[in-house]
Design an enzyme around this catalytic site. Sequence first.
Site, PDB file in Angstrom:
ATOM      1  N   ASN A 226       7.529  -6.035  -2.431  1.00  0.00           N
ATOM      2  CA  ASN A 226       6.691  -6.900  -3.253  1.00  0.00           C
ATOM      3  C   ASN A 226       6.342  -6.299  -4.611  1.00  0.00           C
ATOM      4  O   ASN A 226       5.718  -6.960  -5.432  1.00  0.00           O
ATOM      5  CB  ASN A 226       5.394  -7.241  -2.515  1.00  0.00           C
TER       6      ASN A 226
ATOM      7  N   ARG B 294      -4.117  -6.715  -3.554  1.00  0.00           N
ATOM      8  CA  ARG B 294      -2.840  -6.030  -3.796  1.00  0.00           C
ATOM      9  C   ARG B 294      -2.562  -5.781  -5.282  1.00  0.00           C
ATOM     10  O   ARG B 294      -1.613  -5.058  -5.621  1.00  0.00           O
ATOM     11  CB  ARG B 294      -1.668  -6.809  -3.162  1.00  0.00           C
TER      12      ARG B 294
ATOM     13  N   HIS C 199       6.456 -15.628   2.191  1.00  0.00           N
ATOM     14  CA  HIS C 199       7.387 -15.058   1.207  1.00  0.00           C
ATOM     15  C   HIS C 199       8.797 -15.533   1.567  1.00  0.00           C
ATOM     16  O   HIS C 199       9.128 -15.639   2.754  1.00  0.00           O
ATOM     17  CB  HIS C 199       7.413 -13.523   1.275  1.00  0.00           C
TER      18      HIS C 199
ATOM     19  N   ASP D  12      11.449 -13.867   1.664  1.00  0.00           N
ATOM     20  CA  ASP D  12      12.203 -12.921   2.505  1.00  0.00           C
ATOM     21  C   ASP D  12      11.753 -12.926   3.969  1.00  0.00           C
ATOM     22  O   ASP D  12      12.264 -12.161   4.781  1.00  0.00           O
ATOM     23  CB  ASP D  12      12.182 -11.500   1.907  1.00  0.00           C
TER      24      ASP D  12
ATOM     25  N   CYS E  11      10.695  -6.132   4.072  1.00  0.00           N
ATOM     26  CA  CYS E  11       9.500  -5.930   3.250  1.00  0.00           C
ATOM     27  C   CYS E  11       9.245  -4.451   2.980  1.00  0.00           C
ATOM     28  O   CYS E  11       8.578  -4.104   2.012  1.00  0.00           O
ATOM     29  CB  CYS E  11       8.245  -6.448   3.952  1.00  0.00           C
TER      30      CYS E  11
HETATM   31  N1  ARG Z   1       0.270  -7.895   4.163  1.00  0.00           N
HETATM   32  C1  ARG Z   1       1.279  -8.092   3.149  1.00  0.00           C
HETATM   33  C2  ARG Z   1       0.933  -9.322   2.335  1.00  0.00           C
HETATM   34  O1  ARG Z   1       0.463 -10.271   2.904  1.00  0.00           O
HETATM   35  C3  ARG Z   1       2.627  -8.182   3.769  1.00  0.00           C
HETATM   36  C4  ARG Z   1       3.749  -8.271   2.782  1.00  0.00           C
HETATM   37  C5  ARG Z   1       5.084  -8.509   3.392  1.00  0.00           C
HETATM   38  N2  ARG Z   1       6.107  -8.405   2.445  1.00  0.00           N
HETATM   39  C6  ARG Z   1       7.179  -9.215   2.306  1.00  0.00           C
HETATM   40  N3  ARG Z   1       8.073  -8.918   1.425  1.00  0.00           N
HETATM   41  N4  ARG Z   1       7.313 -10.309   3.003  1.00  0.00           N
HETATM   42  O2  ARG Z   1       1.102  -9.376   1.145  1.00  0.00           O
END
Ligand code: ARG
Length: 272
Positions: free
Chosen positions: A69, A88, A164, A166, A258
């Site tokens: 991410n 984040r 997401h 991915d 991820c």
């Molecule tokens: N807890 C993280 C979020 O919600 C998990 C991210 C997972 N990453 C991904 N590329 N799907 O942002």
Amino acid sequence: MASFLMCRPDYYRIEYEINPWMSRRRQVRSQAALHQWEELHRVLTQEVGATVKLIEPVPGLPDLVFTANGGYVAGRRFIRANFRYNQRAPEAPLFAAWFAQRGYQVLTLPRGYYFEGEGDLLPCGLRLFGGYHYRTDVHSHRIIGELLQQEVISLELADPYFYHLDTCFCPLPDGAALYYPPAFVAASRRLIEQHTARPIEVSAEDAHRFGCNSVVVGRQVVVNAGCAQLRQGLEARGYAVHEVDLSEFLKAGGAAKCLALRLGWEDEPTWA
Ligand code: ARG
């Protein structure tokens, strides 16, 4: 050779809830998480033959382990993330600094244009596929397409468990892809069917085990353990499947893909 960026899960916990997988009452078992992460690292470096670089973990940023991410790498350019959630947001400058220090040109989207890196932007065949709705904005796709001079096919996500791209779409090297159809609105499902070669539908069960969140290097696929049907389907098409138990990371809504941001596609044309 494929290379990836990972981050040790030293401070990985469930400290907040920003997707439906996360619950502070279902806490991470830190030792188990570390072992699972080390096993993923071992499989990527020793079995798949990839290179893995590391970014320093930081206390208070538990999701920094999900390096996919942090942004999107295109050759020597790095498009930095604009995280949707404040929790984040402090990760973005850390990734930008990591890439700047290594000579990458860091590109920044305008303020307010959310973009969560490779989590929502994946090359498949000669095109880029972008996910939007829960995290990334569709307007960011347009800007990214202009920056990279490449068409971005925008796919609208429709299930908060697959927030997401991915988590529900996984390009394969011959312009094919894995995807979980119910995670997309109907029009986007049709775009996938039109613009990928022989898309493989992933079952609800395997999709909820993060089967689409796999790391693909040539004909090798690294996938969370227990996706039996998916494994069979991939093997029937000539892929070698490596399973790694990533159950501790599912607690935060992530799995193999991820945890590893792809740094280079150089020797690996996706349309081969
Ligand atoms: N807890 C993280 C979020 O919600 C998990 C991210 C997972 N990453 C991904 N590329 N799907 O942002």
